[in-house]
Design a protein around this motif. Sequence first.
Motif, PDB file in Angstrom:
ATOM      1  N   UNK A 530       0.654  -1.098  -0.121  1.00 38.31           N
ATOM      2  CA  UNK A 530       0.270   0.134  -0.353  1.00 38.31           C
ATOM      3  C   UNK A 530       0.524   0.874  -0.087  1.00 38.31           C
ATOM      4  N   UNK A 531       0.140   2.085  -0.410  1.00 34.86           N
ATOM      5  CA  UNK A 531       0.985   3.800  -0.378  1.00 34.86           C
ATOM      6  C   UNK A 531       0.311   4.363   0.644  1.00 34.86           C
ATOM      7  N   UNK A 532       1.206   4.711   2.163  1.00 33.28           N
ATOM      8  CA  UNK A 532      -0.574   5.718   2.691  1.00 33.28           C
ATOM      9  C   UNK A 532      -0.452   6.160   2.518  1.00 33.28           C
ATOM     10  N   UNK A 533       0.179   7.382   1.736  1.00 37.88           N
ATOM     11  CA  UNK A 533       0.107   8.905   1.972  1.00 37.88           C
ATOM     12  C   UNK A 533       0.325   9.968   0.295  1.00 37.88           C
ATOM     13  N   UNK A 534      -0.089  10.556   0.239  1.00 37.09           N
ATOM     14  CA  UNK A 534       0.390  11.589  -1.192  1.00 37.09           C
ATOM     15  C   UNK A 534       1.214  12.468  -0.658  1.00 37.09           C
ATOM     16  N   UNK A 535       2.645  12.812  -1.898  1.00 37.65           N
ATOM     17  CA  UNK A 535       3.376  14.355  -1.426  1.00 37.65           C
ATOM     18  C   UNK A 535       3.097  14.527  -2.366  1.00 37.65           C
TER      19      UNK A 535
END
Length: 658
Positions: A530-535
Amino acid sequence: MGPRLALGEGETARIACARGPLRSGVVEKTGEVMSAAVLAQRVGWAADLVSGMVGELLAERWNAAEVDLLASGVDASGRRLPSNAWMALRRLGWRVSPAEGVRVNDRIVRMAQEQAGRILRAAKWRADLVAGILATWPADPAKRTPQEWDAVREAIPGGRHLPSCVIRSRTRQIVAFSRKHGRLPADAYELEAAPNSAWVLPLAACDGQQATIARGDDPGRALLRVQLPTRPDPRSYADWAWVACPIVLPPTVPPGAVLHLPTLRIHRGRVRADLAHTHAVPTARRTGHTTALGVDWGLHTLLSAGAVRLHGDGTITAIGAGGMFRAAGVLAKQHRLRRESEHLHAKIHQYQRLIGDNAQHPLIVRHHVLAEAARRVSDRRSKLNDALAWSAARWTVDQAITAEATVIYIEDLRSMEARGMGRTLNTRLSQQVRGQIVERMRHLAAEAGIAVVTVPARNTSRHCPHCLTPLRHRTAPDRPTTPGWKWAICPSPDCGWQGDRDVGAWQRVAARGLTHQTRTVTDRATASMAIRSVVDTLETRAMVEPATTHTRRDRTKTGPTRRRTTRPAPRRRRAPSPTGPRGPAGKRPEGHAHTGRTLLPRAAHRHQGVTTISTPTIRRHRPRGAARGAGFHLHAHATPPRWVHPMPDTTSCIGSLS
């Protein structure tokens, strides 16, 4: 020790499970052939012995102190507990024995301890979840404030990435307990009673003295040998006998896979074996992807997917136009079954209220009939959901394999709740089996070495996939000023992109996944990525470059104009031919059949184009313009595919739509 699996370069071992039926058995000592019904009876006797001991263990150890001790992973002396649940329970001294006068071997006890240990270990997570909610109980359980949400997530282990629907469901469970008892529960063990054990035989906890499995000469067959009781209450070891059960391996089990002892269960009077096996699959990479498949969730269109490619200079381009998985018919059937189930349960509750404690009430028979009908409807709904999940997952993985993608990026909608969108829309959203689809997608993608990564769904349908400008959503491309949600238009004059909302969403999902792939994390418990957050700095590069503009061919005149003959009428179907000989055929459209024929053959045999449909034979329905099957209809025709003639771009330069 069992046989080891030979792995090549770039391969990894994967444990999978397939379901196979046991249709017969042979008692090795006497040679007696057992039918499927007799075999199910023997397995059921053994499962009764195991489930009885499991219930005894759970009732005795269902408390916070002992569950915490088992979940800590160390015993009282500080030694590390074994990974096998039955060995851990024996290290802690948690033993169990069968009923008085019943004789079983130690392997039957192992199966009971293994099953109870797994249930107790799983209870630790639920206990921590309930403890965190109770420690930060909100002032209004129906609506937490942002500060209360932050507090409850901090109190729950791993709560920062936990879906909000899980916390809400546990909160509603606690509210129901408080309404019934007038207070909050002390912990999860007071909130919930000890769970019931499954009626199964987990043979994986045994060794060769209880069960063995081996392949035969045919790679598609295996032989399972297991000791089963000859009576429901065996009094001695003589009441146990070895039974050989041939198994036809499902085609999903590779010929070189290593077989493990299965789990036996009873399903509708037959024995089914959950065949665990280990086989080699390509390793799914966490990073280093250049071709990805983006998947977006929809309502009428359940899935929209398409592939994108990341080039060496950092640009991202789309591969093709993508595809859609439509499941409106299945979802409509789900809705009908749900309404039928609600109707049956309402009648069941009414009958229960009327029957009360009267065991001789005349409505008892009717109550049993309705309960059986409700169970059947529930089974139909479960099978429909399962079939939909497998079909959608298979379609998605096939799209990735065709595009030669090494990763599937799918938006994470676990926290999406069906609330505040109307009764019909809420129901449709709640019936979509997203969790099952993603789970089966991971299972099928692992066979091909394709990683499945969930990405945040924030603003995937709101921003333009080419320039990240907020989109304007309209009803349809030919209605650019009517507000809606299906068609998206970019208001930027430099971009001017327009397309289906779901098409833009899967492009945004795939581009976000490729630019954030270095931030992919793997869950240690479930091995899911999973990719938890957006940068923000990475998000600015998550743009899909528009396809190369196709210029018109050079139409400069290089010679004299070709002479064209004048025709009194268009070549096809614009005007009838001159009147011919009298006959039952009448007039016909110009173009396909000889004008001198008196009787015209049927329209289906005149080799006309795909847009010609013969006249139906129903007397009550006579389409206009047709004569005895030789004409064409004004209202019924087959149009060419939509992609043959591209839709003209009439709204790319319309300016402001406000």
